[in-house]
Write an enzyme that holds these catalytic residues in place. Structure first.
Site, PDB file in Angstrom:
ATOM      1  N   ASP A  58      47.116  12.992  17.890  1.00  0.00           N
ATOM      2  CA  ASP A  58      46.397  12.665  19.122  1.00  0.00           C
ATOM      3  C   ASP A  58      44.902  12.825  18.910  1.00  0.00           C
ATOM      4  OD1 ASP A  58      45.349  12.394  21.646  1.00  0.00           O
ATOM      5  OD2 ASP A  58      46.322  14.178  22.474  1.00  0.00           O
ATOM      6  N   GLU A 137      25.855  24.500  -3.298  1.00  0.00           N
ATOM      7  CA  GLU A 137      25.877  25.955  -3.486  1.00  0.00           C
ATOM      8  C   GLU A 137      25.975  26.595  -2.101  1.00  0.00           C
ATOM      9  OE1 GLU A 137      22.310  26.981  -5.569  1.00  0.00           O
ATOM     10  OE2 GLU A 137      22.510  25.297  -6.965  1.00  0.00           O
ATOM     11  N   GLU A 139      26.537  29.778   0.332  1.00  0.00           N
ATOM     12  CA  GLU A 139      26.517  31.235   0.493  1.00  0.00           C
ATOM     13  C   GLU A 139      27.300  31.621   1.741  1.00  0.00           C
ATOM     14  OE1 GLU A 139      22.061  31.875  -1.454  1.00  0.00           O
ATOM     15  OE2 GLU A 139      22.289  31.440   0.684  1.00  0.00           O
ATOM     16  N   GLU A 194      24.823  38.109  -3.354  1.00  0.00           N
ATOM     17  CA  GLU A 194      23.544  37.469  -3.044  1.00  0.00           C
ATOM     18  C   GLU A 194      22.514  38.503  -2.580  1.00  0.00           C
ATOM     19  OE1 GLU A 194      21.492  35.193  -3.078  1.00  0.00           O
ATOM     20  OE2 GLU A 194      22.541  33.527  -4.007  1.00  0.00           O
ATOM     21  N   GLU A 201      28.028  34.521  -3.149  1.00  0.00           N
ATOM     22  CA  GLU A 201      28.096  33.115  -3.546  1.00  0.00           C
ATOM     23  C   GLU A 201      29.064  32.960  -4.715  1.00  0.00           C
ATOM     24  OE1 GLU A 201      25.323  29.696  -5.631  1.00  0.00           O
ATOM     25  OE2 GLU A 201      24.354  31.052  -4.206  1.00  0.00           O
ATOM     26  N   HIS A 250      22.438  24.756  -0.721  1.00  0.00           N
ATOM     27  CA  HIS A 250      21.592  23.884  -1.523  1.00  0.00           C
ATOM     28  C   HIS A 250      22.445  22.726  -2.047  1.00  0.00           C
ATOM     29  CE1 HIS A 250      19.047  27.716  -2.487  1.00  0.00           C
ATOM     30  NE2 HIS A 250      18.947  27.333  -1.223  1.00  0.00           N
ATOM     31  N   ARG A 321      10.566  27.717  -5.792  1.00  0.00           N
ATOM     32  CA  ARG A 321      11.637  27.895  -4.807  1.00  0.00           C
ATOM     33  C   ARG A 321      11.113  28.002  -3.372  1.00  0.00           C
ATOM     34  NH1 ARG A 321      16.674  29.209  -7.269  1.00  0.00           N
ATOM     35  NH2 ARG A 321      16.444  29.394  -9.528  1.00  0.00           N
ATOM     36  N   GLU A 338      17.380  18.998  -6.230  1.00  0.00           N
ATOM     37  CA  GLU A 338      17.976  20.011  -5.353  1.00  0.00           C
ATOM     38  C   GLU A 338      17.258  20.036  -4.003  1.00  0.00           C
ATOM     39  OE1 GLU A 338      19.200  24.545  -6.102  1.00  0.00           O
ATOM     40  OE2 GLU A 338      17.043  24.308  -5.756  1.00  0.00           O
ATOM     41  N   ARG A 340      16.956  22.047  -0.603  1.00  0.00           N
ATOM     42  CA  ARG A 340      17.235  23.456  -0.341  1.00  0.00           C
ATOM     43  C   ARG A 340      17.392  23.816   1.135  1.00  0.00           C
ATOM     44  NH1 ARG A 340      16.356  26.977  -4.232  1.00  0.00           N
ATOM     45  NH2 ARG A 340      15.357  28.534  -2.912  1.00  0.00           N
TER      46      ARG A 340
END
Length: 449
Positions: A58, A137, A139, A194, A201, A250, A321, A338, A340
């Site tokens: 449904d 990735e 976490e 982490e 992670e 990420h 980063r 990547e 982030r």
């Protein structure tokens, strides 16, 4: 139903496993518009009907799917996602699952199924000669539970980044998650504590983008299931605890053509191709238009603030980063971009669809990115960022929804059905948050005024 030879072979392999593992029940799984896993269970004797897409449900009872007068929908299993569930294995008994696409009664793909949204992006890329690989990735936090099994606000441990036992109390839990994922076909690459207390992670190998979304969906389910068996609550909420790092997802992405990674160019200063630079530029050009999809909760924007390693400024870099986009050091076949900002509460199918489509848009248009930023953006002043032309991500779910609705990118990728339902759902969520009276307001205002 006539099956291709490869499909017949895969089905025969599945039938063999069902016999050898004494599989009694099959869980047919799919996700709703938010990426929340759903399933209906059938017996192994119904395998043929299930494989032929004859199991109905449904759709009007699933948020964002179909109205009550058009509620009949069907599940079409992806045979590549078959897996025996290791925690169900007993002597002479076990259970298995398939991830499914959703179809209409006539067998066509249902436009409200978010897995099908990602399939459309994959097909458009294939039309241009590209295949898309992704490595997410994700976490998560582990919280203690009360006597009724409900999550508390107490993290499972007080350990930090890469902490070993005995401080890392989640080590045993991660080991069992690793074993379960490995038994289900995952290749695990890394497992660790982490930065934040109670945060973890487990990294798994990249895959084609649809497989990566399937893996992310499975991963979240397995993490929660195994944690529950330890009496803990696992959450992928982006920012469950004030004052410490939140959880990200990420997304590493590459384009391949004729078996070669087209992001790699040995002769370039950064060993990146023009295709890679255009992909980066496409992400930056479209990022505000899809942040509501990659960061879909009110809570998402409490992670995207300076000081906790989460990016909130639109810039790219080779290794910095603090930038929204970075290029990890590996090159050759491992060259990747990547992004982030996404968080693990996002629907993986929708998140990877908009990320891939944004990058491909940059490739189609031949865009070139602005200069990379190698300095720590978090410690720049507002004036310094303005001088460098570094813009901010939207600061709230409301602002992200405004950006999503301000142009056609989101609708063009998601399709009318998913776009309209997603916006309506998230506008209602924001309105509910906006009108709620929080404990912060009571603590600061009730006695004062």
């Amino acid at each position: 139903m006539v099956m291709a030879t490869g499909t017949e072979t895969k089905l025969q392999e599945i039938q063999k496993v069902i016999r050898e593992k004494s599989v009694d029940l099959l869980h047919l799984q799919f996700v709703d518009i938010e990426g929340i896993l759903k399933h209906v269970t059938v017996t192994a004797e119904q395998l043929d009907d299930a494989v032929e897409g004859k199991i109905m449900f449904d759709g009007s009872s699933v948020a964002g799917f179909s109205p009550i007068n058009k509620s009949d929908l069907y599940l079409l299993p992806d045979l590549n996602t078959f897996a025996v569930l290791p925690w169900t294995v007993e002597d002479g008994y076990s259970e298995a699952r398939f991830l499914c696409s959703v179809t209409n009664p006539d067998g066509t793909l249902f436009e409200g199924d978010t897995r099908n949204v990602l399939k459309r992006v994959v097909e458009k890329a294939e039309d241009k000669g590209y295949s898309i690989s992704a490595g997410p990735e994700l976490e998560f936090f582990l919280f203690q539970t009360d006597e009724n099994g409900r999550p508390t606000l107490a993290t499972h441990d007080e350990a930090g980044y890469f902490a070993p036992s005995p401080n890392d109390l989640g080590e045993r839990v991660r080991l069992e998650i690793y074993r379960a994922l490995k038994a289900m076909g995952f290749t695990i690459e890394v497992s660790h504590h982490e930065v934040a207390q109670g945060q973890h992670e487990i990294g798994f190998k990249y895959a084609d983008v649809l497989g990566a979304a399937d893996n992310a969906t499975t991963y979240k389910w397995v993490v929660k299931t195994v944690a529950k068996r330890f009496g803990l609550h696992a959450t992928f909420m982006p920012k469950p605890v004030f004052g410490i790092n939140g959880s990200g997802m990420h997304v590493n992405m590459s384009l391949f053509k004729d078996g070669k990674n087209v992001f790699f160019d040995q002769d370039d200063e950064m060993q990146l191709s023009s295709t890679a630079y255009s992909f980066i530029a496409g992400l930056m050009d479209n990022i505000k238009s899809f942040t509501a999809v990659t960061n879909p909760l009110v809570n998402s924007y409490k992670r995207l603030v300076p000081g906790y390693e989460a990016p909130c400024y639109i810039a790219w870099s080779g290794s910095n980063r603090s930038a929204l986009i970075r290029i990890p050091a590996k090159r050759g076949m491992a060259t990747r971009v990547e992004l982030r900002c996404p968080d693990p509460a996002a629907n993986p199918y929708l998140a990877y669809a908009v990320v891939a489509a944004a990058g491909l848009d940059g490739v189609d248009r031949g865009l070139a990115p602005v200069a990379s930023v190698n300095e720590d953006i978090f410690h720049m002043s507002n004036d310094e960022r303005a001088e460098r032309g570094i813009d901010n991500l939207p600061g709230s779910l409301e602002a992200s929804l405004d950006e999503l609705e301000a142009n056609e990118f989101g609708r063009s990728v998601l399709g009318d059905h998913v776009y309209d339902e997603f916006v309506a759902l998230k506008r209602a969520e924001w309105d509910s948050y906006r009108t709620a009276v929080s404990s912060w307001e009571i603590e600061n205002y009730q006695g004062k005024f």
